[in-house]
Write a protein that holds these residues in place. Structure first.
Motif: not given
Length: 113
Positions: A29-30, A36, A82-83, A98-99
């Motif tokens: 996680h950003s 995210s 990320s995510p 992702s995403h």
């Protein structure tokens, strides 16, 4: 949903060991990214109904622990995103998304297989 913070590179060896007895997910996680944050919120809302109570969940804050993210990419043979959600079973990455492609239903299928 109970997150276990992933803050030490040594925890990856623990994750590999744990994944022999129970499935493990890693959520990367950003904390500065709204997409995210939305993906994390969606995971937390859907977790209880996803049938994944036996899956241990790790949370990696990418901004604070980017070297661990790089190690994850190398160790499990995935591209850094990320995510990102990874399912680790028997020491291998069995699911990587992702995403908004992160789908707990797909994780459940892999866990049940």
């Amino acid at each position: 949903m109970q997150w276990t913070p992933l803050t030490q590179p040594e925890q990856l060896a623990d994750i590999v060991r744990e994944s022999a007895g129970q499935p493990v997910v890693i959520f990367k996680h950003s904390t500065s990214c709204s997409i995210s944050a939305m993906a994390k919120s969606r995971l937390e809302r859907q977790w209880a109904d996803a049938g994944l109570a036996d899956v241990k969940a790790y949370y990696l804050d990418l901004l604070r622990y980017r070297p661990i993210s790089n190690q994850i990419a190398e160790q499990f043979g995935v591209q850094h995103q990320s995510p990102q959600l990874l399912l680790i079973q028997d020491g291998e990455c069995r699911y990587d998304a992702s995403h908004m492609s992160i789908q707990l239903g797909e994780v459940k299928k892999k866990v049940a297989a």
